[in-house]
Design an enzyme around this catalytic site. Structure first.
Site, PDB file in Angstrom:
ATOM      1  N   HIS A  87       8.381 -51.743  30.699  1.00  0.00           N
ATOM      2  CA  HIS A  87       8.205 -52.370  32.010  1.00  0.00           C
ATOM      3  C   HIS A  87       8.886 -51.575  33.111  1.00  0.00           C
ATOM      4  O   HIS A  87       8.309 -51.332  34.174  1.00  0.00           O
ATOM      5  CB  HIS A  87       8.759 -53.798  31.979  1.00  0.00           C
ATOM      6  CG  HIS A  87       9.102 -54.332  33.327  1.00  0.00           C
ATOM      7  ND1 HIS A  87       8.140 -54.692  34.245  1.00  0.00           N
ATOM      8  CD2 HIS A  87      10.301 -54.520  33.928  1.00  0.00           C
ATOM      9  CE1 HIS A  87       8.735 -55.103  35.347  1.00  0.00           C
ATOM     10  NE2 HIS A  87      10.034 -55.020  35.185  1.00  0.00           N
ATOM     11  N   ARG A 123      -7.666 -48.155  25.664  1.00  0.00           N
ATOM     12  CA  ARG A 123      -7.146 -48.610  24.371  1.00  0.00           C
ATOM     13  C   ARG A 123      -7.202 -50.137  24.342  1.00  0.00           C
ATOM     14  O   ARG A 123      -6.430 -50.796  25.036  1.00  0.00           O
ATOM     15  CB  ARG A 123      -5.712 -48.135  24.177  1.00  0.00           C
ATOM     16  CG  ARG A 123      -5.504 -46.621  24.288  1.00  0.00           C
ATOM     17  CD  ARG A 123      -4.029 -46.293  24.085  1.00  0.00           C
ATOM     18  NE  ARG A 123      -3.756 -44.873  24.159  1.00  0.00           N
ATOM     19  CZ  ARG A 123      -3.304 -44.265  25.257  1.00  0.00           C
ATOM     20  NH1 ARG A 123      -3.107 -44.965  26.362  1.00  0.00           N
ATOM     21  NH2 ARG A 123      -3.058 -42.973  25.249  1.00  0.00           N
ATOM     22  N   ASN A 153      -3.378 -36.136  19.682  1.00  0.00           N
ATOM     23  CA  ASN A 153      -2.140 -36.618  19.064  1.00  0.00           C
ATOM     24  C   ASN A 153      -2.304 -36.726  17.543  1.00  0.00           C
ATOM     25  O   ASN A 153      -1.534 -36.146  16.770  1.00  0.00           O
ATOM     26  CB  ASN A 153      -1.755 -37.982  19.636  1.00  0.00           C
ATOM     27  CG  ASN A 153      -1.520 -37.949  21.133  1.00  0.00           C
ATOM     28  OD1 ASN A 153      -1.446 -36.888  21.739  1.00  0.00           O
ATOM     29  ND2 ASN A 153      -1.411 -39.116  21.735  1.00  0.00           N
ATOM     30  N   ARG A 173       3.682 -37.863  13.190  1.00  0.00           N
ATOM     31  CA  ARG A 173       4.180 -37.672  14.553  1.00  0.00           C
ATOM     32  C   ARG A 173       5.246 -38.685  14.939  1.00  0.00           C
ATOM     33  O   ARG A 173       5.848 -38.583  15.996  1.00  0.00           O
ATOM     34  CB  ARG A 173       3.026 -37.703  15.557  1.00  0.00           C
ATOM     35  CG  ARG A 173       2.240 -38.984  15.676  1.00  0.00           C
ATOM     36  CD  ARG A 173       1.038 -38.738  16.579  1.00  0.00           C
ATOM     37  NE  ARG A 173       0.131 -39.845  16.692  1.00  0.00           N
ATOM     38  CZ  ARG A 173       0.036 -40.641  17.758  1.00  0.00           C
ATOM     39  NH1 ARG A 173       0.817 -40.425  18.787  1.00  0.00           N
ATOM     40  NH2 ARG A 173      -0.836 -41.613  17.798  1.00  0.00           N
ATOM     41  N   CYS A 180      -8.438 -36.747  25.292  1.00  0.00           N
ATOM     42  CA  CYS A 180      -7.728 -37.937  25.774  1.00  0.00           C
ATOM     43  C   CYS A 180      -6.317 -38.025  25.208  1.00  0.00           C
ATOM     44  O   CYS A 180      -5.629 -39.028  25.413  1.00  0.00           O
ATOM     45  CB  CYS A 180      -8.512 -39.199  25.424  1.00  0.00           C
ATOM     46  SG  CYS A 180      -8.788 -39.432  23.654  1.00  0.00           S
TER      47      CYS A 180
END
Length: 543
Positions: free
Chosen positions: A175, A276, A427, A438, A475
């Site tokens: 946040h 997503r 990724n 990862r 992406c």
């Protein structure tokens, strides 16, 4: 002068005086209220703050507090708390820490963020049980230092007085980082205990790009920082719509939460290259209905006027959602996840596809299937969507795949003949090619996407797509890093999907060197032995 190194999370530099915000629990302080009473009060408090946030158009913070209320009402947490209504504050908090630890063990950043949210709610509940009031007054030019910050924390803060934020914990999607980016406040995270001894009122500087923090900086260091801020401002000002359109590339953005949808604001970037959809499921305690999923998509299409690449649910294996009752697996990274899960759970797949096909903006939406390994995976998914589209009497939107497995990269020539588009998920592709989890920091030398093995796979996908006139994009995080994005540009990529804040910096790298002989550099880097050799070539060009 003392230097500390963290992780840059929100770009920019700042100078100011330190203020340490203490939000740790004192477990020696006994509870005054039961958890039931404290929870009721906390829900009322959050509800009041939500109304206040929305009146001030701070909708991203309001939405997070909505999620906090859902956590307080989560059946599993409530059941555990109800087992002993006289629990101590330590016992109550342990329920939240154990729940959070399950999410923290997952490699996906969104799930890790849910762990932070659960711990934050646990803290606020304990503070309410202890009747602890936590109001603060900030001075001008404050560098705010905290373990982490929640909307409930910042609701009483005058953030206009904050020059910079430093978080000991927190992730890139927390946040506080989102708020910092929205307000243009430089932010550094992950300093752990390195600033435990700092006092209030100390002069300090932070660099939200490099993660560097300097306590009691010299006049020379302050001058250098001000010069850097001037250069950053010029770079951002140079990223204009006219110059962007003249470069001949397309920038799209990655979106993975409701707060990111609401807080997004850019004058000319208006397309999503990766939506997503997992958060729609994570932010619910039951399977989201067709209406709930459709409502989220309508929010997206109202905010973004360009292309929307909607990735179907990428969950399973290491990404557990309790109400889906997914089986635990010994090797979840290679297990039932992504399209494999959806093809096994037709009802789940059906509802998500219908929510997309019911969109009023269907003409701008593309559907992307994750974790595709075989041609058959794609054909089954395509046939499923086509059947639903036929029943709804709508056109089948463009259907594509995320290339993140070595098998799909190796037969990209075949895939590029049958799909409408391809997006490369660098990724996971890096993780699978290099056989290096990862999420395991001990394997960081093996996780570099600039390794020639990874670049050859990416280059093959781009070449195959270009040969078949099939749209191709990236992406993954490579698109958000100027050095890596420039490598992708050299390999022939034209569509980049990135974090919105990275766009001016990626543009500068591409635009400044757009006339370079790309084929010559491409031949050089694909013949190198390791990532360091590739990076040296690219950095010499960019410098």
């Amino acid at each position: 002068m003392t230097s500390v190194k963290g992780l840059g999370a929100s770009l920019g530099v700042a100078i100011g005086s330190s203020f340490v915000y203490e939000n740790e629990i004192d477990f020696d302080k006994e509870a005054i209220l039961t958890y039931v009473e404290a929870s009721k009060q906390l829900i009322e408090k959050f509800s009041s703050q939500i109304v206040d946030f929305r009146s001030k158009e701070r909708n991203d913070e309001a939405d997070i507090l909505d999620a906090y209320i859902l956590i307080l009402q989560d059946p599993e947490i409530v059941d555990q708390l109800n087992q002993n209504l006289d629990s101590s504050v330590e016992e109550v908090y342990s329920i939240f820490t154990s729940t959070a630890s399950v999410f923290e063990s997952m490699e996906d950043v969104y799930f890790k963020q849910r762990a932070e949210d659960i711990l934050s709610v646990g803290k606020h509940l304990v503070f309410n049980m202890q009747n602890v009031e936590r109001e603060i007054t900030l001075n001008e030019n404050t560098i705010l230092i905290a373990e982490d910050l929640t909307p409930a924390d910042t609701s009483s803060m005058d953030l206009s007085k904050v020059n910079g934020i430093i978080l000991k914990e927190g992730g890139f999607t927390s946040h506080a980082v989102i708020v910092a980016k929205n307000l243009g406040i430089p932010c550094v995270i992950g300093v752990k205990s390195l600033l435990d001894n700092i006092a209030d009122g100390e002069l300090m500087t932070i660099d939200g790009d490099t993660g560097n923090i300097v306590i009691s900086p010299s006049e020379n260091q302050i001058s250098e920082l001000k010069e850097k801020q001037g250069n950053i401002t010029k770079l951002i000002d140079n990223f204009t719509k006219k110059k962007y359109e003249a470069l001949g590339v397309e920038f799209r953005v990655n979106i993975g939460s409701l707060e990111e949808i609401i807080s997004f604001n850019h004058p000319f970037l208006n397309s999503i290259g990766l939506f997503r959809s997992e958060f729609i499921y994570l932010d619910n305690t039951t399977i989201p209905t067709l209406e709930e999923q459709t409502r989220v998509l309508e929010q997206i299409t109202q905010k973004f006027t360009g292309t929307i690449v909607y990735r179907t649910l990428d969950i399973g294996g290491d990404k557990q959602v309790d109400y889906l009752n997914l089986p635990s697996e010994e090797n979840p990274f290679l297990g039932v996840r992504g399209i494999r899960l959806l093809l096994d759970d037709i009802e789940l797949f059906d509802t998500q596809v219908k929510s997309i096909l019911n969109s009023k903006s269907l003409g701008r939406v593309k559907i992307m299937f994750p974790m595709i390994s075989t041609i058959e995976d794609f054909i089954k998914a395509k046939e499923f969507v086509a059947k639903i589209a036929n029943n709804l009497n709508v056109e089948v939107p463009p259907l594509g795949i995320m290339v993140e497995t070595p098998s799909s990269a190796l037969i990209a020539d075949k895939f590029s003949e049958i799909v409408d588009f391809i997006s490369i998920g660098t990724n996971d592709l890096t993780q699978y090619i290099m056989a290096a989890d990862r999420g395991n920091n001990n394997l960081s030398p093996y996780q570099d996407p600039l390794h020639p093995a990874v670049l050859r796979a990416i280059s093959n996908v781009i070449d195959c797509c270009n040969a078949n006139n099939t749209e191709v994009s990236v992406c993954g995080e490579m698109s958000s890093d100027p050095v890596s994005a420039f490598v992708l540009y050299i390999l022939g990529l034209k569509i980049f999907s990135m974090a919105p804040s990275a766009a001016p910096f990626v543009f500068d790298a591409l635009d400044t060197h757009s006339k370079i002989n790309k084929q010559k550099i491409k031949d050089q880097i694909l013949q190198k032995n390791n990532a360091d050799e590739v990076r040296t070539i690219i950095q010499e060009i960019l410098s």
